[in-house]
Scaffold this active site. Structure first.
Site, short mmCIF file in Angstrom:
data_model
loop_
_atom_site.label_atom_id
_atom_site.label_comp_id
_atom_site.label_asym_id
_atom_site.label_seq_id
_atom_site.Cartn_x
_atom_site.Cartn_y
_atom_site.Cartn_z
N ASP A 329 0.88 -1.16 0.00
CA ASP A 329 0.00 0.00 0.00
C ASP A 329 0.92 1.21 0.00
OD1 ASP A 329 -2.03 1.82 0.26
OD2 ASP A 329 -2.27 1.53 2.41
N ASP A 700 22.44 -36.52 15.80
CA ASP A 700 21.55 -35.36 15.93
C ASP A 700 22.20 -34.26 16.75
OD1 ASP A 700 19.41 -36.15 14.38
OD2 ASP A 700 18.43 -37.23 16.01
#
Length: 854
Positions: A329, A700
Site C-alpha cells: 500500500d 543429531d
C-alpha cells in the site's frame, strides 16, 4: 444470550456503573491493580503458554518414543535390565536436548513479541493512557477511535458516528452502527445490541467511550475469540514439513514391517528383532527436525530484531524467504508517510489562502484517528514556493471558534466534516477526496465570489484537480456551508456545499526506495502497488522509485471480473489504483491462486484484511491496532531495506533447514538400508538396538548448531519452495553411496580384521557415525566445500561428536554399551574410507545440487 450480556440488557447505565463499582471518571491505578489480582488478566485461556513439564511430556507422547519405551519395559521384564536402561537414558537425553533448545528459542521470540504487545486506551487516575491490553479490568473506561480493536466487552457511554466491523463475530461484512441509547431493544444475541461493543470487533469510523463489563474468557464471544487467537491457517513452510513427515512415515512403516518379517523368517529372537526394527525407524526419522526448525527460525527472528524488526509468527520468517510477490500500500510503505502541504489553490487552480484557512479549522478540531494529512496542515506555518503570490503567514487565527460537532471520516464517504461556531456563525467545513466533495458541492468560491458549480465550472475544477495529480500530488478538496443551530449534525447535512479550493500534498519516497525495489526485483521478488490513491499519484510515485507502472488497473475494473479473469490480470499488472480493502483482498487471493507466495505491507485500517490474507503480513509499530494485530512481522523503524533483510533471512533459514533434511535423509537412509541388508547377511545383528539409538543421538547432537551456519550467496538469490520429489531424489542418490561404504566396512571387519560380533558392532558404530556426521561439511554448500567455511559452532559440534565416537570404545562406558577396543589398523582403514567417501559425495553433490537449486 450470554449471562453478562443479559445482565447488561436489563440495567440502566447508572445501575451498570454502580454494579461495576466505577464511574465515568474511571478507576485509580490501585483499584485496577486489585481487580487484576481478583479477576485475572484480560487474556483467553487459549493464548496461555504450556508449562515446561507439559511440553516435555508431549515429546514423550511421540509414537516412536512410545514404542521405544514400551520395548524397553518388555526388555526389563525379560531380565535384560542393562539394555533397557540404555534405551531409556538415550531417549531421555534426546527429549531433554530438544526441549531445552526449543524452549530457549520460544523464550527469545516471546521477548521480541512483547515489544509490540497490544495496548488499550483506558482512563486511569483521571487521565487517558495507553496500558497493556492484558491489564484491562472490569470498570475501566475505554476510549475508542477508528482502527482500534475492541479489547473487551464494553457498554457505550458516548459515541459519535460509531461504526463497528463485526465480521469476525457475525460474518456480516457491512459495518454496524452503534449508539449509547439502547432504545427498545429486542436483541436476541449480544452483537445485535446497538449500545455495546464486543471483543473481536474493530472500529471502522467514529469515536466513543465505553465502560468494560467483561474481560478475557468471560466475554460474550470468548469462544469465538479463542478460535481467533489460535494459530493461523497452515503456511507453505508448515505444509512442506507435513508433506515431508508423511513421506518419512511411509518409509519408516515399510522398513519396520520388512525387518520384523525378515527376522521372523530367520527365526531370530522376537523382542530383539522388534527393538532392532524400532531402532532402525528412529534412526531414519529426523526427530530433531521440529527443534532444528524452531531454533533456526528463532535465531532468524533474533537477528531481525537487531534491525528493529519484530516477528510475531515464527513460520513467517521462512515464508518471508519464499515471497515472490510483494504487494504494498504505497502510502507510508514506499513513501515516508510524512505528508507535506505544498500548495493551496482555489477551485480553478490559482493560489488562494481561503482553502488553507478552512482546512486548518477542520484539522484543528478533528478528533478522529491521527493521520499525516492533518499533521501536515497543522504543521504548516509558511506558504510554499508554489504560492509565491500569497504573503507569508503564521498559523491561521482560529480564536473565538469552538467546536459544535463532527462527522468522522469513513471509507464510504472518504471525507470528514467539522461544525464550528464563532460570533453566532455556524460553519460546516468538509475536507476529503475531491470526487466525494465535488459530488456534494453546488457552488464554488473564487476571490471571495460564490458562483454556481455548473457543468462547465465543474469541468474546470476537475481539470485543476487532475493537473495537480499529474504533478504527483495527493489532492484533497475543501468545501463549506453555513448550517442552522441543531443538537447534532448528520451526514444529511453534507449537502449543497461551496467548494473553497484544493490542497496539494506531497509524500516523498523513502530514502533508498528505488534501490531496494531494484534489488528485490533482481532477487526474484516482483513488487506490486495496491493503493486507494488515484492512478496519477500512483504513477508518479512509481516513477520516483524506478518502478514501471505499465497499464494501471482501477478498482472498478476489478469488480467487473470473475476470479479466473482477475488471476490472469493480477499476474501481469503492477499497479492497482483506487482500490477498496475488499478489492485489495481479491487481488492477493488471485495471486495466491496462481501459486505465488504473497507478502503484503500496510499500516492502515483498510489494510487489515489484506494483511490477514497474505502469506506474510507486514506492518509498522505506528500502525493502527487492527493492522498491527493482523501482521506476522512488525517494523519498528520506517526503513525499506529491512524488508530485503527479512526476505534474505527467511531464505537463510530455509537453507539451513534444507541442510538438515538433505543430510539426515540421505545419510540415515544409507545407514538404515545397510543395517537392514546386514541383518540378512550376518548371523548376528549388525548393531545392537542401544548402539543404534546412541549413534542416532550423537548424530543429531552434531547438527543442533546447523541454525548458526552460513548459507551460500547463490542460494538466497531467489525464492525457495518445498519440493519433496527433490528431497527424495537427493536421498536416493546420496544414500546408496553411504551404503556402499558401509558394506565395504562390513567386508573389512569380517575378512581383514576377522571381527567377532562385539568388534563388528564397535567398528561399524565408529565408521557410520564418522562418515554420516562429517558429510555435513560437503552437503552444507552447493559449491566447493573447500571454499565455503562452516560456522565455528557447527565445526565444533561435528568434530566433537566424531571425537566422542572414537573415544567411546576406550571409555569406562564401553562395556555398558557393548563396545571393545579397535585394532590400530582399523583407524587407517577408517581414515581412507572417510576421505574417499567425502570426495565422492562432493563430486556427485555438485552436479546434483546444481540441478536441484538452479
Amino acid at each position: 444470550m450470554d449471562a453478562n450480556a443479559q445482565g447488561l440488557s436489563g440495567l440502566s447505565l447508572a445501575e451498570l456503573l454502580e454494579r461495576l463499582g466505577t464511574s465515568p471518571r474511571g478507576l485509580t491505578s490501585e483499584e485496577a491493580r486489585q481487580r487484576l489480582g481478583r479477576f485475572g488478566p484480560n487474556e483467553l485461556a487459549a493464548t496461555r503458554r504450556e508449562a515446561a513439564v507439559v511440553q516435555v511430556l508431549r515429546r514423550f507422547a511421540n509414537p516412536l518414543v512410545g514404542i521405544l519405551l514400551l520395548a524397553s519395559l518388555a526388555s526389563a521384564a525379560l531380565g535384560d535390565l542393562m539394555n533397557s536402561a540404555v534405551v531409556v537414558v538415550i531417549v531421555a537425553l534426546s527429549v531433554a536436548v530438544e526441549s531445552a533448545q526449543t524452549r530457549r528459542s520460544h523464550r527469545a521470540v516471546e521477548r521480541l513479541r512483547a515489544q509490540v504487545a497490544p495496548t488499550a486506551t483506558a482512563l486511569r487516575d483521571g487521565v487517558f493512557r495507553e496500558i497493556p491490553r492484558r491489564e484491562l479490568v472490569r470498570g475501566d473506561i475505554l476510549r475508542l477511535t477508528a482502527g482500534d480493536l475492541v479489547p473487551a466487552d464494553a457498554r457505550l457511554l458516548t459515541a459519535k458516528d460509531l461504526h463497528m466491523h463485526q465480521a469476525a463475530l457475525t460474518g456480516e461484512s457491512l459495518p454496524a452502527e452503534k449508539d449509547p441509547d439502547p432504545g427498545p431493544s429486542a436483541a436476541k444475541s449480544p452483537v445485535e445490541m446497538t449500545h455495546a461493543v464486543f471483543l473481536g470487533s474493530s472500529v471502522v469510523s467514529g469515536t466513543a467511550t465505553a465502560v468494560v463489563f467483561a474481560t478475557g474468557s468471560d466475554t460474550a464471544f470468548g469462544d469465538i475469540a479463542r478460535t481467533l487467537a489460535t494459530r493461523p491457517p497452515q503456511t507453505e513452510f508448515e505444509r512442506g514439513i507435513a508433506q515431508f513427515g508423511a513421506f518419512i512415515l511411509r518409509l519408516v512403516l515399510f522398513l519396520v514391517l520388512f525387518v520384523i518379517a525378515l527376522n521372523a523368517a530367520l527365526r531370530r529372537d522376537p523382542l530383539e528383532s522388534l527393538l532392532f526394527a524400532v531402532a532402525l525407524a528412529v534412526g531414519l526419522t529426523p526427530e530433531f527436525l521440529p527443534m532444528i526448525t524452531t531454533v533456526t527460525l528463532a535465531q532468524g527472528a533474533v537477528r531481525l530484531s537487531r534491525e528493529r524488526v519484530i516477528v510475531t509468527n515464527l513460520s513467517a520468517i521462512q515464508n518471508f524467504g519464499s515471497i515472490d510477490v510483494l504487494c504494498s500500500d504505497k502510502t507510508g510503505t514506499l513513501t515516508t508517510g510524512e505528508m507535506e502541504l505544498e500548495a493551496h489553490v482555489d477551485p480553478l487552480g490559482e493560489p488562494s489562502e481561503r482553502p488553507f484557512l478552512l482546512a486548518y479549522l477542520n484539522s484543528y478540531f478533528e478528533s478522529g484517528v491521527d493521520n499525516p494529512v492533518d499533521a501536515a496542515v497543522l504543521r504548516r506555518s509558511t506558504v510554499s514556493p508554489l504560492d509565491a503570490a500569497v504573503l507569508r503567514h503564521e498559523h491561521p487565527d482560529i480564536n473565538g471558534f469552538h467546536k459544535l460537532d463532527e462527522l468522522p471520516f469513513d471509507f464510504e464517504r472518504r471525507r470528514v466534516s467539522v461544525v464550528a461556531e464563532r460570533l453566532g456563525e455556524r460553519l460546516l467545513v468538509t475536507k476529503g477526496a475531491p470526487e466525494g466533495v465535488f459530488a456534494i458541492a453546488t457552488t464554488y468560491e473564487v476571490d471571495g465570489e460564490v458562483r454556481p458549480l455548473d457543468e462547465s465550472a465543474r469541468a474546470r475544477c476537475e481539470a485543476a484537480f487532475h493537473a495537480l495529480g499529474r504533478q504527483g500530488y495527493r489532492v484533497l478538496a475543501v468545501a463549506y456551508r453555513g448550517v442552522p443551530a441543531k443538537p447534532a449534525y448528520r451526514r444529511d447535512d453534507e449537502v449543497e456545499l461551496t467548494l473553497a479550493g484544493l490542497l496539494a500534498f506531497v509524500d516523498p519516497p523513502l530514502p533508498g526506495a528505488a534501490e531496494i525495489v531494484g534489488a528485490l526485483r533482481e532477487e526474484g521478488v516482483d513488487v506490486k502497488i495496491l493503493t486507494g490513491d488515484n492512478e496519477l499519484v500512483a504513477a508518479h510515485v512509481c516513477q520516483q522509485v524506478s518502478l514501471d507502472p505499465g497499464e494501471i488497473v482501477l478498482g472498478d475494473a476489478i469488480d467487473r471480473l470473475d476470479d479466473a479473469a482477475l488471476s490472469h490480470l493480477a499476474e501481469r499488472t503492477r499497479v492497482f489504483a483506487r482500490v477498496s480493502p475488499a478489492q485489495k483482498n481479491r487481488v492477493i487471493r488471485a495471486l495466491k491462486a496462481r501459486g505465488h507466495v504473497v507478502g503484503y505491507i500496510g499500516d492502515g485500517i483498510n489494510d487489515a484484511p489484506s494483511l490477514h490474507t497474505a502469506d506474510v503480513g507486514i506492518s509498522v509499530a505506528g500502525a493502527v491496532d487492527v493492522a498491527r494485530d493482523a501482521a506476522d512481522i512488525v517494523l519498528l523503524d520506517h526503513r525499506l531495506d529491512v524488508l530485503r533483510s527479512g526476505i534474505l533471512e527467511g531464505r537463510k533459514a530455509f537453507g539451513n533447514v534444507m541442510k538438515y533434511l538433505l543430510m539426515g535423509t540421505s545419510s540415515n537412509f544409507g545407514n538404515m538400508f545397510s543395517m537392514a541388508g546386514a541383518s540378512v547377511l550376518l548371523p548376528f545383528l549388525p548393531m545392537l538396538p542401544a548402539q543404534i539409538l546412541l549413534n542416532n543421538f550423537l548424530y543429531d547432537l552434531a547438527q543442533i548448531t546447523i541454525p548458526t551456519d552460513n548459507v551460500d550467496a547463490s542460494f538466497i538469490r531467489k525464492p525457495r519452495r518445498w519440493n519433496i520429489a527433490l528431497i527424495r531424489r537427493f536421498m536416493m542418490v546420496i544414500g546408496p553411496i553411504s551404503s556402499v561404504y558401509d558394506f565395504l566396512t562390513f567386508y573389512a571387519l569380517l575378512h581383514v580384521f576377522h571381527a567377532p560380533a562385539s568388534l563388528f558392532h564397535t567398528g561399524w558404530f565408529v565408521e557410520s557415525l564418522a562418515t554420516q556426521t562429517l558429510v555435513i561439511f560437503v552437503i552444507r554448500t552447493m559449491g566447493s566445500s573447500f571454499k565455503s567455511s562452516p560456522s565455528r559452532a557447527l565445526a565444533a559440534t561435528t568434530l566433537g561428536v566424531v571425537a566422542v565416537a572414537l573415544a567411546l570404545p576406550y571409555s569406562p562406558f564401553a562395556g555398558l554399551l557393548g563396545f571393545v577396543p579397535l585394532p590400530p589398523g582399523f583407524f587407517l582403514f577408517l581414515a581412507g574410507a572417510t576421505l574417499t567417501y567425502l570426495a565422492l559425495v562432493e563430486a556427485i553433490k555438485r552436479a546434483l545440487m546444481r540441478r536441484i537449486f538452479a
